[in-house]
Scaffold this motif. Structure first.
Motif, PDB file in Angstrom:
ATOM      1  N   LEU A  16      -9.950   9.463   0.992  1.00 15.41           N
ATOM      2  CA  LEU A  16      -9.783   8.588   2.152  1.00 15.41           C
ATOM      3  C   LEU A  16      -9.705   9.358   3.459  1.00 15.41           C
ATOM      4  CD1 LEU A  16      -7.310   5.893   0.785  1.00 15.41           C
ATOM      5  CD2 LEU A  16      -9.746   5.659   1.243  1.00 15.41           C
ATOM      6  N   HIS A  17      -9.296  10.611   3.401  1.00 12.94           N
ATOM      7  CA  HIS A  17      -9.169  11.402   4.631  1.00 12.94           C
ATOM      8  C   HIS A  17     -10.479  12.096   4.996  1.00 12.94           C
ATOM      9  CE1 HIS A  17      -8.015  14.884   7.179  1.00 12.94           C
ATOM     10  NE2 HIS A  17      -7.197  14.002   7.710  1.00 12.94           N
ATOM     11  N   GLY A  18     -11.123  12.695   4.028  1.00 10.73           N
ATOM     12  CA  GLY A  18     -12.317  13.484   4.331  1.00 10.73           C
ATOM     13  C   GLY A  18     -13.629  12.790   4.040  1.00 10.73           C
ATOM     14  N   GLY A  19     -13.578  11.592   3.418  1.00  5.02           N
ATOM     15  CA  GLY A  19     -14.805  10.889   3.076  1.00  5.02           C
ATOM     16  C   GLY A  19     -15.409  10.157   4.252  1.00  5.02           C
ATOM     17  N   GLN A  20     -16.398   9.329   3.968  1.00  6.41           N
ATOM     18  CA  GLN A  20     -17.111   8.603   5.012  1.00  6.41           C
ATOM     19  C   GLN A  20     -16.479   7.238   5.258  1.00  6.41           C
ATOM     20  OE1 GLN A  20     -21.444   8.730   4.845  1.00  6.41           O
ATOM     21  NE2 GLN A  20     -21.345  10.169   3.152  1.00  6.41           N
ATOM     22  N   LYS A  21     -16.423   6.851   6.523  1.00  4.89           N
ATOM     23  CA  LYS A  21     -15.978   5.523   6.938  1.00  4.89           C
ATOM     24  C   LYS A  21     -14.657   5.175   6.258  1.00  4.89           C
ATOM     25  CE  LYS A  21     -20.641   3.980   8.052  1.00  4.89           C
ATOM     26  NZ  LYS A  21     -21.670   2.949   7.886  1.00  4.89           N
ATOM     27  N   THR A  22     -14.626   4.060   5.481  1.00  8.21           N
ATOM     28  CA  THR A  22     -13.377   3.683   4.825  1.00  8.21           C
ATOM     29  C   THR A  22     -13.285   4.237   3.413  1.00  8.21           C
ATOM     30  OG1 THR A  22     -14.473   1.576   4.331  1.00  8.21           O
ATOM     31  CG2 THR A  22     -12.910   1.600   6.162  1.00  8.21           C
ATOM     32  N   GLY A  23     -14.172   5.168   3.068  1.00 11.74           N
ATOM     33  CA  GLY A  23     -14.022   5.856   1.790  1.00 11.74           C
ATOM     34  C   GLY A  23     -15.200   5.757   0.854  1.00 11.74           C
ATOM     35  N   LEU A  72     -12.620   5.588  23.631  1.00 17.28           N
ATOM     36  CA  LEU A  72     -11.310   5.943  23.082  1.00 17.28           C
ATOM     37  C   LEU A  72     -11.383   7.284  22.365  1.00 17.28           C
ATOM     38  CD1 LEU A  72     -10.268   2.484  21.600  1.00 17.28           C
ATOM     39  CD2 LEU A  72      -9.445   3.518  23.707  1.00 17.28           C
ATOM     40  N   GLU A  73     -10.232   7.762  21.905  1.00 22.20           N
ATOM     41  CA  GLU A  73     -10.166   8.978  21.103  1.00 22.20           C
ATOM     42  C   GLU A  73     -10.459   8.642  19.646  1.00 22.20           C
ATOM     43  OE1 GLU A  73      -9.649  12.055  22.302  1.00 22.20           O
ATOM     44  OE2 GLU A  73      -9.587  11.227  24.330  1.00 22.20           O
ATOM     45  N   THR A  74     -10.976   9.615  18.912  1.00 23.16           N
ATOM     46  CA  THR A  74     -11.215   9.414  17.492  1.00 23.16           C
ATOM     47  C   THR A  74      -9.881   9.244  16.758  1.00 23.16           C
ATOM     48  OG1 THR A  74     -11.243  11.794  17.102  1.00 23.16           O
ATOM     49  CG2 THR A  74     -13.360  10.728  17.508  1.00 23.16           C
ATOM     50  N   LEU A  75      -9.940   8.581  15.630  1.00 22.36           N
ATOM     51  CA  LEU A  75      -8.769   8.381  14.780  1.00 22.36           C
ATOM     52  C   LEU A  75      -9.094   8.858  13.383  1.00 22.36           C
ATOM     53  CD1 LEU A  75      -7.316   4.799  15.501  1.00 22.36           C
ATOM     54  CD2 LEU A  75      -6.032   6.937  15.515  1.00 22.36           C
ATOM     55  N   ASN A  76      -8.179   9.589  12.783  1.00 21.30           N
ATOM     56  CA  ASN A  76      -8.344  10.005  11.388  1.00 21.30           C
ATOM     57  C   ASN A  76      -6.981  10.480  10.896  1.00 21.30           C
ATOM     58  OD1 ASN A  76      -9.635  10.490   8.959  1.00 21.30           O
ATOM     59  ND2 ASN A  76     -10.211  12.576   9.520  1.00 21.30           N
ATOM     60  N   ALA A 128       0.819  -1.208   0.000  1.00 19.42           N
ATOM     61  CA  ALA A 128       0.000   0.000   0.000  1.00 19.42           C
ATOM     62  C   ALA A 128       0.855   1.261   0.000  1.00 19.42           C
ATOM     63  CB  ALA A 128      -0.921   0.007   1.208  1.00 19.42           C
ATOM     64  N   ARG A 129       0.531   2.165  -0.893  1.00 17.22           N
ATOM     65  CA  ARG A 129       1.215   3.462  -0.964  1.00 17.22           C
ATOM     66  C   ARG A 129       0.817   4.346   0.200  1.00 17.22           C
ATOM     67  NH1 ARG A 129      -0.508   8.230  -4.200  1.00 17.22           N
ATOM     68  NH2 ARG A 129      -2.224   6.907  -4.889  1.00 17.22           N
ATOM     69  N   GLY A 130      -0.416   4.226   0.646  1.00 19.18           N
ATOM     70  CA  GLY A 130      -0.907   5.004   1.767  1.00 19.18           C
ATOM     71  C   GLY A 130      -1.959   4.230   2.529  1.00 19.18           C
ATOM     72  N   VAL A 131      -2.010   4.423   3.847  1.00 18.25           N
ATOM     73  CA  VAL A 131      -2.984   3.736   4.697  1.00 18.25           C
ATOM     74  C   VAL A 131      -3.653   4.778   5.591  1.00 18.25           C
ATOM     75  CG1 VAL A 131      -3.379   1.972   6.444  1.00 18.25           C
ATOM     76  CG2 VAL A 131      -1.584   1.634   4.718  1.00 18.25           C
ATOM     77  N   MET A 132      -4.948   4.994   5.386  1.00 18.50           N
ATOM     78  CA  MET A 132      -5.728   5.896   6.229  1.00 18.50           C
ATOM     79  C   MET A 132      -6.363   5.091   7.349  1.00 18.50           C
ATOM     80  SD  MET A 132      -7.214   8.549   7.433  1.00 18.50           S
ATOM     81  CE  MET A 132      -6.337   9.672   6.375  1.00 18.50           C
ATOM     82  N   VAL A 133      -6.138   5.507   8.601  1.00 14.52           N
ATOM     83  CA  VAL A 133      -6.622   4.781   9.778  1.00 14.52           C
ATOM     84  C   VAL A 133      -7.699   5.616  10.468  1.00 14.52           C
ATOM     85  CG1 VAL A 133      -5.962   3.569  11.878  1.00 14.52           C
ATOM     86  CG2 VAL A 133      -4.277   3.904  10.048  1.00 14.52           C
ATOM     87  N   ARG A 134      -8.865   4.994  10.725  1.00  9.34           N
ATOM     88  CA  ARG A 134      -9.976   5.764  11.264  1.00  9.34           C
ATOM     89  C   ARG A 134     -10.704   5.032  12.386  1.00  9.34           C
ATOM     90  NH1 ARG A 134     -12.999   8.816   6.294  1.00  9.34           N
ATOM     91  NH2 ARG A 134     -13.387  10.254   7.969  1.00  9.34           N
ATOM     92  N   MET A 135     -11.198   5.823  13.327  1.00 10.10           N
ATOM     93  CA  MET A 135     -12.247   5.411  14.256  1.00 10.10           C
ATOM     94  C   MET A 135     -13.137   6.626  14.413  1.00 10.10           C
ATOM     95  SD  MET A 135     -12.268   4.041  18.230  1.00 10.10           S
ATOM     96  CE  MET A 135     -11.739   2.377  17.852  1.00 10.10           C
ATOM     97  N   ASP A 136     -14.382   6.512  13.948  1.00 10.43           N
ATOM     98  CA  ASP A 136     -15.240   7.685  13.923  1.00 10.43           C
ATOM     99  C   ASP A 136     -15.680   8.100  15.335  1.00 10.43           C
ATOM    100  OD1 ASP A 136     -17.651   6.253  14.680  1.00 10.43           O
ATOM    101  OD2 ASP A 136     -17.757   5.532  12.625  1.00 10.43           O
ATOM    102  N   GLU A 137     -16.245   9.289  15.414  1.00 10.97           N
ATOM    103  CA  GLU A 137     -16.579   9.877  16.713  1.00 10.97           C
ATOM    104  C   GLU A 137     -17.588   9.042  17.496  1.00 10.97           C
ATOM    105  OE1 GLU A 137     -18.254  14.154  18.495  1.00 10.97           O
ATOM    106  OE2 GLU A 137     -17.924  13.885  16.348  1.00 10.97           O
ATOM    107  N   LYS A 138     -18.599   8.518  16.804  1.00 12.11           N
ATOM    108  CA  LYS A 138     -19.627   7.732  17.473  1.00 12.11           C
ATOM    109  C   LYS A 138     -19.034   6.446  18.042  1.00 12.11           C
ATOM    110  CE  LYS A 138     -24.183   5.659  16.704  1.00 12.11           C
ATOM    111  NZ  LYS A 138     -25.268   5.437  15.707  1.00 12.11           N
TER     112      LYS A 138
END
Length: 404
Positions: free
Chosen positions: A201-208, A172-176, A155-165
């Motif tokens: 991948l950064h500003g979209g919803q969930k995993t994109g 835990l703290e949110t991840l983005n 992978a060239r880039g990996v966006m890691v997320r845990m949404d606010e809800k």
């Protein structure tokens, strides 16, 4: 808090063991006689019945009402880095059962409970990954999981997320954030059903994006040649754009999200669908219920209506409200269709069963005095498998019907 090197045993209340004997992975706090409030998030625990008999092994999060997620029903299995990485490898191999890797395409690589990795979702878009953690306990293994995904999938880039809800429920703290700070500023371009698609991948919803519908987009498009199409809750145009590519006379798309509408308009240009060779388009920002009501009052009609609304039922307490919403939106859609029109209607509410959804359509036909002839009764693409032991993973319904 420190982690114990050996699993901590926790007992269930009397007669609460049956779902877990059937290998369901979710243990809520109210099912436990010992809730493990003093344990560290991510501690390995052994689930026992009230009599002390071993049932399964999992991870605990004392901050979550979904207290334990079960990962193994074999007492001889040790839960460590190698265990979780092997599960990821098995999930990747499962995707290759349906064909070779399309390096320019997109697919779901890991689908949480369906891949026996409750709390982890991974989507691949060309050479980039969108990773979402929905289980706080699993973040204990976040570093080896992310490193393995990046290395294994190049992978060239990996966006890691845990949404606010999710973060709120998991304590835990949110991840983005981009893994190792390797940010990709531009949208990632990938191909799907012959179209060039873009995902933020950064500003979209969930995993994109919403990859589960991609084969339904293609199936529905086969019915759209020469038709005037209304695409309700169109998001970035998945159904409507492919309908246009397959000969739709016109496509009207409505969504309440301004960014989604803008993405749809950009996709039209990116794929050359704005030329005279294709039908006309009209994408606009609107509430789906308000717009359907307005179109009905204006006595407008379409040859095909596509409904892909957001999840109406997030939990079991919302099912009745969700069914009323599905009944209302489908009835308004049917009112816009002449005899012979095509209705494509979807539900992504896991709490709404397929039987409930079909009964809702039966009721709509009865109330509107119209016959609905089901042409296709579909689910998600095969990279979104269903775990038989976890019925909640059978969440996506897509019905293609002709309305007489």
């Amino acid at each position: 808090m420190e982690y114990s090197s050996t699993p901590i045993p926790l007992r269930l209340k009397p007669s609460r063991q049956f779902p877990f004997l059937a290998r369901h992975p979710w243990v809520h706090a109210h099912a436990l006689s010992e809730t493990g409030d003093d344990l560290a998030c991510g501690q390995v625990v052994d689930l026992l019945d009230f009599e002390g008999n071993w049932i399964a092994r999992g991870l605990i999060n004392p901050n979550s009402r979904l207290r334990i997620r079960l990962y193994s029903f074999d007492a001889n299995v040790q839960m460590d880095d190698a265990f979780f990485l092997a599960r990821i490898d098995a999930a990747i191999a499962r995707r290759r059962l349906t064909g070779e890797l399309d390096t320019h395409g997109a697919e779901r690589i890991v689908f949480s409970e369906s891949d026996l990795l409750s709390g982890l979702i991974v989507d691949r878009y060309a050479d980039c990954l969108g990773v979402q953690f929905t289980a706080g306990a699993l973040t204990r293994w976040q570093a080896p999981i992310l490193s393995h995904l990046q290395r294994t999938l190049s992978a060239r880039g990996v966006m890691v997320r845990m949404d606010e809800k999710t973060a709120k429920y998991e304590g835990l703290e949110t991840l983005n954030e981009w893994l190792d700070g390797n940010a990709i500023e531009e949208s990632v371009i990938y191909t799907q059903n012959g179209l060039k698609c873009a995902v933020d991948l950064h500003g979209g919803q969930k995993t994109g994006g919403y990859l589960d519908q991609r084969l339904n987009h293609l199936a529905a498009a086969q019915y759209m040649n020469g038709r005037r199409v209304l695409d309700v809750c169109c998001y970035n145009g998945g159904f409507g754009l492919l309908a246009l590519k397959h000969g739709a006379a016109s496509v009207t798309g409505i969504d309440s999200s301004a960014p989604a509408i803008e993405q749809a308009k950009q996709a039209i240009v990116r794929n050359g669908l704005d030329t005279d060779s294709f039908g006309s388009t009209d994408y606009r920002i609107a509430d789906c219920f308000d717009e359907l009501k307005r179109l009905g009052e204006a006595a407008q009609s379409f040859d095909a209506v596509i409904l892909d609304p957001p999840r109406f039922a997030g939990n079991r307490h919302q099912v009745d409200t969700a069914m009323r919403a599905y009944r209302r939106i489908n009835a308004m859609a049917v009112d816009l269709l002449p005899p012979g029109g095509v209705l494509v209607t979807c539900s992504c509410s896991g709490r709404v069963s397929r039987t409930d959804f079909l009964n809702m359509l039966l009721d709509v036909g009865r109330r509107r005095r119209r016959d609905l002839v089901m042409l296709e009764n579909r689910g998600p693409a095969p990279d979104h498998p269903i775990a038989i032991s976890c019925p909640e993973t059978d969440y996506l319904k897509c019905v293609i019907a002709q309305v007489e």
